[in-house]
Design a protein around this motif. Structure first.
Motif, PDB file in Angstrom:
ATOM      1  N   ASP A 161      52.180 -16.592  21.797  1.00  0.00           N
ATOM      2  CA  ASP A 161      51.357 -16.457  20.591  1.00  0.00           C
ATOM      3  C   ASP A 161      50.771 -17.803  20.178  1.00  0.00           C
ATOM      4  O   ASP A 161      49.581 -17.917  19.860  1.00  0.00           O
ATOM      5  CB  ASP A 161      52.202 -15.874  19.464  1.00  0.00           C
ATOM      6  CG  ASP A 161      51.470 -15.812  18.132  1.00  0.00           C
ATOM      7  OD1 ASP A 161      50.868 -14.773  17.839  1.00  0.00           O
ATOM      8  OD2 ASP A 161      51.509 -16.812  17.389  1.00  0.00           O
ATOM      9  N   LEU A 162      51.591 -18.842  20.194  1.00  0.00           N
ATOM     10  CA  LEU A 162      51.129 -20.170  19.789  1.00  0.00           C
ATOM     11  C   LEU A 162      50.052 -20.698  20.731  1.00  0.00           C
ATOM     12  O   LEU A 162      49.025 -21.237  20.291  1.00  0.00           O
ATOM     13  CB  LEU A 162      52.311 -21.143  19.739  1.00  0.00           C
ATOM     14  CG  LEU A 162      53.387 -20.862  18.682  1.00  0.00           C
ATOM     15  CD1 LEU A 162      54.593 -21.775  18.890  1.00  0.00           C
ATOM     16  CD2 LEU A 162      52.824 -21.030  17.273  1.00  0.00           C
ATOM     17  N   LEU A 163      50.273 -20.544  22.037  1.00  0.00           N
ATOM     18  CA  LEU A 163      49.327 -21.052  23.021  1.00  0.00           C
ATOM     19  C   LEU A 163      48.063 -20.205  23.096  1.00  0.00           C
ATOM     20  O   LEU A 163      47.039 -20.656  23.610  1.00  0.00           O
ATOM     21  CB  LEU A 163      49.993 -21.124  24.398  1.00  0.00           C
ATOM     22  CG  LEU A 163      51.152 -22.122  24.522  1.00  0.00           C
ATOM     23  CD1 LEU A 163      51.850 -21.974  25.863  1.00  0.00           C
ATOM     24  CD2 LEU A 163      50.657 -23.556  24.326  1.00  0.00           C
ATOM     25  N   ASP A 164      48.139 -19.001  22.565  1.00  0.00           N
ATOM     26  CA  ASP A 164      47.007 -18.073  22.593  1.00  0.00           C
ATOM     27  C   ASP A 164      46.261 -18.078  21.248  1.00  0.00           C
ATOM     28  O   ASP A 164      45.870 -17.035  20.741  1.00  0.00           O
ATOM     29  CB  ASP A 164      47.510 -16.659  22.922  1.00  0.00           C
ATOM     30  CG  ASP A 164      46.381 -15.660  23.133  1.00  0.00           C
ATOM     31  OD1 ASP A 164      45.356 -16.027  23.735  1.00  0.00           O
ATOM     32  OD2 ASP A 164      46.530 -14.498  22.686  1.00  0.00           O
ATOM     33  N   GLY A 165      46.118 -19.251  20.678  1.00  0.00           N
ATOM     34  CA  GLY A 165      45.360 -19.373  19.438  1.00  0.00           C
ATOM     35  C   GLY A 165      46.181 -19.535  18.186  1.00  0.00           C
ATOM     36  O   GLY A 165      45.640 -19.853  17.114  1.00  0.00           O
ATOM     37  N   GLY A 166      47.494 -19.317  18.286  1.00  0.00           N
ATOM     38  CA  GLY A 166      48.343 -19.393  17.097  1.00  0.00           C
ATOM     39  C   GLY A 166      48.499 -20.784  16.527  1.00  0.00           C
ATOM     40  O   GLY A 166      48.910 -20.943  15.372  1.00  0.00           O
ATOM     41  N   LEU A 167      48.166 -21.820  17.322  1.00  0.00           N
ATOM     42  CA  LEU A 167      48.256 -23.199  16.837  1.00  0.00           C
ATOM     43  C   LEU A 167      47.032 -23.583  16.021  1.00  0.00           C
ATOM     44  O   LEU A 167      47.031 -24.618  15.353  1.00  0.00           O
ATOM     45  CB  LEU A 167      48.389 -24.162  18.021  1.00  0.00           C
ATOM     46  CG  LEU A 167      49.664 -24.045  18.850  1.00  0.00           C
ATOM     47  CD1 LEU A 167      49.597 -24.981  20.048  1.00  0.00           C
ATOM     48  CD2 LEU A 167      50.889 -24.350  18.013  1.00  0.00           C
ATOM     49  N   ASP A 168      45.991 -22.771  16.098  1.00  0.00           N
ATOM     50  CA  ASP A 168      44.744 -23.035  15.365  1.00  0.00           C
ATOM     51  C   ASP A 168      44.236 -24.447  15.633  1.00  0.00           C
ATOM     52  O   ASP A 168      43.788 -25.159  14.722  1.00  0.00           O
ATOM     53  CB  ASP A 168      44.952 -22.816  13.858  1.00  0.00           C
ATOM     54  CG  ASP A 168      43.626 -22.691  13.106  1.00  0.00           C
ATOM     55  OD1 ASP A 168      42.601 -22.399  13.759  1.00  0.00           O
ATOM     56  OD2 ASP A 168      43.622 -22.911  11.873  1.00  0.00           O
ATOM     57  N   GLY A 169      44.331 -24.866  16.890  1.00  0.00           N
ATOM     58  CA  GLY A 169      43.792 -26.160  17.285  1.00  0.00           C
ATOM     59  C   GLY A 169      44.762 -27.321  17.227  1.00  0.00           C
ATOM     60  O   GLY A 169      44.452 -28.414  17.715  1.00  0.00           O
ATOM     61  N   ALA A 170      45.929 -27.141  16.650  1.00  0.00           N
ATOM     62  CA  ALA A 170      46.907 -28.228  16.571  1.00  0.00           C
ATOM     63  C   ALA A 170      47.486 -28.521  17.948  1.00  0.00           C
ATOM     64  O   ALA A 170      47.603 -27.620  18.785  1.00  0.00           O
ATOM     65  CB  ALA A 170      48.023 -27.866  15.600  1.00  0.00           C
ATOM     66  N   ARG A 171      47.855 -29.767  18.176  1.00  0.00           N
ATOM     67  CA  ARG A 171      48.484 -30.144  19.439  1.00  0.00           C
ATOM     68  C   ARG A 171      49.904 -30.669  19.234  1.00  0.00           C
ATOM     69  O   ARG A 171      50.538 -31.138  20.166  1.00  0.00           O
ATOM     70  CB  ARG A 171      47.623 -31.190  20.154  1.00  0.00           C
ATOM     71  CG  ARG A 171      46.377 -30.575  20.804  1.00  0.00           C
ATOM     72  CD  ARG A 171      46.791 -29.682  21.965  1.00  0.00           C
ATOM     73  NE  ARG A 171      45.683 -28.938  22.554  1.00  0.00           N
ATOM     74  CZ  ARG A 171      45.378 -27.682  22.261  1.00  0.00           C
ATOM     75  NH1 ARG A 171      46.090 -27.023  21.351  1.00  0.00           N
ATOM     76  NH2 ARG A 171      44.376 -27.077  22.855  1.00  0.00           N
ATOM     77  N   THR A 172      50.387 -30.567  18.008  1.00  0.00           N
ATOM     78  CA  THR A 172      51.783 -30.895  17.714  1.00  0.00           C
ATOM     79  C   THR A 172      52.434 -29.674  17.073  1.00  0.00           C
ATOM     80  O   THR A 172      51.879 -29.090  16.141  1.00  0.00           O
ATOM     81  CB  THR A 172      51.886 -32.092  16.755  1.00  0.00           C
ATOM     82  OG1 THR A 172      51.365 -33.258  17.393  1.00  0.00           O
ATOM     83  CG2 THR A 172      53.339 -32.355  16.363  1.00  0.00           C
ATOM     84  N   VAL A 173      53.592 -29.295  17.580  1.00  0.00           N
ATOM     85  CA  VAL A 173      54.343 -28.169  17.035  1.00  0.00           C
ATOM     86  C   VAL A 173      55.664 -28.702  16.499  1.00  0.00           C
ATOM     87  O   VAL A 173      56.414 -29.365  17.224  1.00  0.00           O
ATOM     88  CB  VAL A 173      54.628 -27.097  18.103  1.00  0.00           C
ATOM     89  CG1 VAL A 173      55.347 -25.913  17.480  1.00  0.00           C
ATOM     90  CG2 VAL A 173      53.349 -26.648  18.780  1.00  0.00           C
ATOM     91  N   VAL A 174      55.952 -28.439  15.244  1.00  0.00           N
ATOM     92  CA  VAL A 174      57.216 -28.838  14.623  1.00  0.00           C
ATOM     93  C   VAL A 174      58.061 -27.580  14.455  1.00  0.00           C
ATOM     94  O   VAL A 174      57.637 -26.627  13.800  1.00  0.00           O
ATOM     95  CB  VAL A 174      56.970 -29.504  13.259  1.00  0.00           C
ATOM     96  CG1 VAL A 174      58.302 -29.905  12.624  1.00  0.00           C
ATOM     97  CG2 VAL A 174      56.061 -30.712  13.411  1.00  0.00           C
ATOM     98  N   ILE A 175      59.252 -27.560  15.063  1.00  0.00           N
ATOM     99  CA  ILE A 175      60.114 -26.371  15.061  1.00  0.00           C
ATOM    100  C   ILE A 175      61.405 -26.681  14.319  1.00  0.00           C
ATOM    101  O   ILE A 175      62.138 -27.603  14.696  1.00  0.00           O
ATOM    102  CB  ILE A 175      60.439 -25.910  16.492  1.00  0.00           C
ATOM    103  CG1 ILE A 175      59.158 -25.689  17.298  1.00  0.00           C
ATOM    104  CG2 ILE A 175      61.282 -24.641  16.465  1.00  0.00           C
ATOM    105  CD1 ILE A 175      59.416 -25.269  18.744  1.00  0.00           C
ATOM    106  N   SER A 176      61.695 -25.918  13.264  1.00  0.00           N
ATOM    107  CA  SER A 176      62.961 -26.119  12.544  1.00  0.00           C
ATOM    108  C   SER A 176      64.091 -25.383  13.245  1.00  0.00           C
ATOM    109  O   SER A 176      63.865 -24.567  14.144  1.00  0.00           O
ATOM    110  CB  SER A 176      62.826 -25.636  11.098  1.00  0.00           C
ATOM    111  OG  SER A 176      62.679 -24.233  11.035  1.00  0.00           O
ATOM    112  N   SER A 177      65.316 -25.674  12.812  1.00  0.00           N
ATOM    113  CA  SER A 177      66.519 -25.113  13.443  1.00  0.00           C
ATOM    114  C   SER A 177      66.462 -25.336  14.951  1.00  0.00           C
ATOM    115  O   SER A 177      66.694 -24.427  15.749  1.00  0.00           O
ATOM    116  CB  SER A 177      66.655 -23.618  13.124  1.00  0.00           C
ATOM    117  OG  SER A 177      67.956 -23.159  13.390  1.00  0.00           O
ATOM    118  N   ALA A 178      66.171 -26.587  15.340  1.00  0.00           N
ATOM    119  CA  ALA A 178      65.917 -26.913  16.746  1.00  0.00           C
ATOM    120  C   ALA A 178      67.121 -26.695  17.647  1.00  0.00           C
ATOM    121  O   ALA A 178      66.965 -26.610  18.871  1.00  0.00           O
ATOM    122  CB  ALA A 178      65.450 -28.367  16.853  1.00  0.00           C
TER     123      ALA A 178
END
Length: 357
Positions: A161-178
């Motif tokens: 989902d993220l790679l298919d447009g869910g990032l809305d152009g962002a190139r950094t993903v911050v994930i909680s509860s890592a």
């Protein structure tokens, strides 16, 4: 028949109940639950039991619920012409010794539960896969399948989902509860399929920093209290903890540079509404894995989706087997204790639990 029941309005109140073995009618089958896993994912099912109808899969007496689990069961009795006794299936189960199903769409690969009470519920939780025909199945890795397969399926779908447009152009993903298995799986798939174009930052508690850094699957690991140390450029936030205060801190730090905010889980279930108030940036959207299953099944076919997930699963499970410590136990007393430990966040990220009942 034995059940672990949870009070729906007080998740800390549990009891073990004994009832007669269920009888089945024409067209039904009786599954004897054999083994299942228990993780923080099951706490999420309980927390969202009302909102997402998780209590509805395996109804219990008024005021009580059965928290769904993933595991293996054997067909002990069948009055369905296309379901054979002694078949071993993987699927969504109650924390009980038996469950009655009404098989539909039965074939060599398995069946769905077409029971009337389950028809309105998401189809992603309805299928029971016969181990003999399951591309994921290996007797040697049953424990990891019970513990990680449903989480990894979510991780794969989330990363897709993220790679298919869910990032809305962002190139950094911050994930909680890592340190959670879902977050770890998501980071793994993003690294595998993101072609190195996506930076993945894991947020975790100070006590889990060493563990998460040791996984070497995040580009950077940051303690929750150090969110301000992250460069405040274009980013997307993936919220697996559900902690409102952390969400607000991330939104406040990135401001309008935060391109997307995706709510996934609730490992910090008691902090869901904490510290919310006003926050800059996008309105969080809830990621619901069954919706993504529906989309990708339409795009690729259900078999095509399963093949893609299985292709990522094999290297993931080989890697996880090098560091995950699986603890096995017998009986519903052990299930009850571990459920409460998970609820209170007393289980470390390196440990996972499977039960024979």
């Amino acid at each position: 028949m034995t059940d672990l029941l949870v009070r729906r309005d007080d998740l800390r109140e549990t009891r073990i109940a004994e009832t007669p073995r269920p009888n089945i009618e024409d067209g039904q089958a009786l599954l004897r639950v054999d083994r299942f896993g228990l993780t923080a994912n099951n706490v999420t099912y309980a927390v969202f039991g009302e909102a997402m109808s998780y209590w509805s899969f395996f109804p219990a007496e008024v005021g009580w619920g059965r928290v769904p689990v993933w595991g293996f069961a054997d067909v002990e009795e069948s009055l369905h012409p296309d379901v054979d006794v002694d078949g071993r299936v993987y699927g969504y189960l109650p924390p009980s010794s038996y469950v009655v199903v009404t098989p539909g769409d039965a074939d060599a690969r398995g069946f769905v539960d077409a029971s009337a009470h389950r028809k309105p519920l998401p189809s992603a939780y309805q299928r029971y896969l016969l181990s003999d025909e399951d591309p994921f199945y290996s007797a040697a890795t049953e424990d990891l399948q019970m513990l990680l397969r449903p989480l990894f399926f979510t991780s794969f779908l989330l990363a897709d989902d993220l790679l298919d447009g869910g990032l809305d152009g962002a190139r950094t993903v911050v994930i909680s509860s890592a340190s959670s298995k879902t977050a770890i799986g998501t980071a793994f798939v993003l690294a595998e399929q993101g072609s190195g174009e996506v930076e993945v930052i894991g947020l975790t508690s100070a006590r889990s920093i060493d563990f998460v850094e040791g996984l070497d699957t995040y580009d950077r690991v940051v303690a929750y209290e150090d969110v301000g140390s992250i460069t405040a450029g274009s980013a997307a936030y993936v919220d697996i903890s559900g902690d409102g205060a952390i969400r607000r801190a991330v939104h406040a730090h990135f401001g309008e540079a935060l391109r997307a905010s995706v709510a996934v889980g609730a490992t910090a279930w008691e902090e869901l509404g904490a510290g919310e108030g006003e926050r800059p940036g996008p309105t969080p959207r809830f990621f619901f894995a069954p919706d993504r299953v529906t989309k990708r099944s339409a795009d690729w076919g259900r078999a095509g989706l399963e093949e893609r997930v299985a292709g990522s699963w094999q290297p993931f499970v080989e890697w996880v087997a090098t560091w995950l410590e699986v603890e096995s136990a017998d009986g519903f007393g052990a299930v009850q204790k571990t459920y409460l430990d998970l609820l209170e966040n007393r289980v470390g990220p390196r440990v996972a639990h499977v039960f024979s009942v």
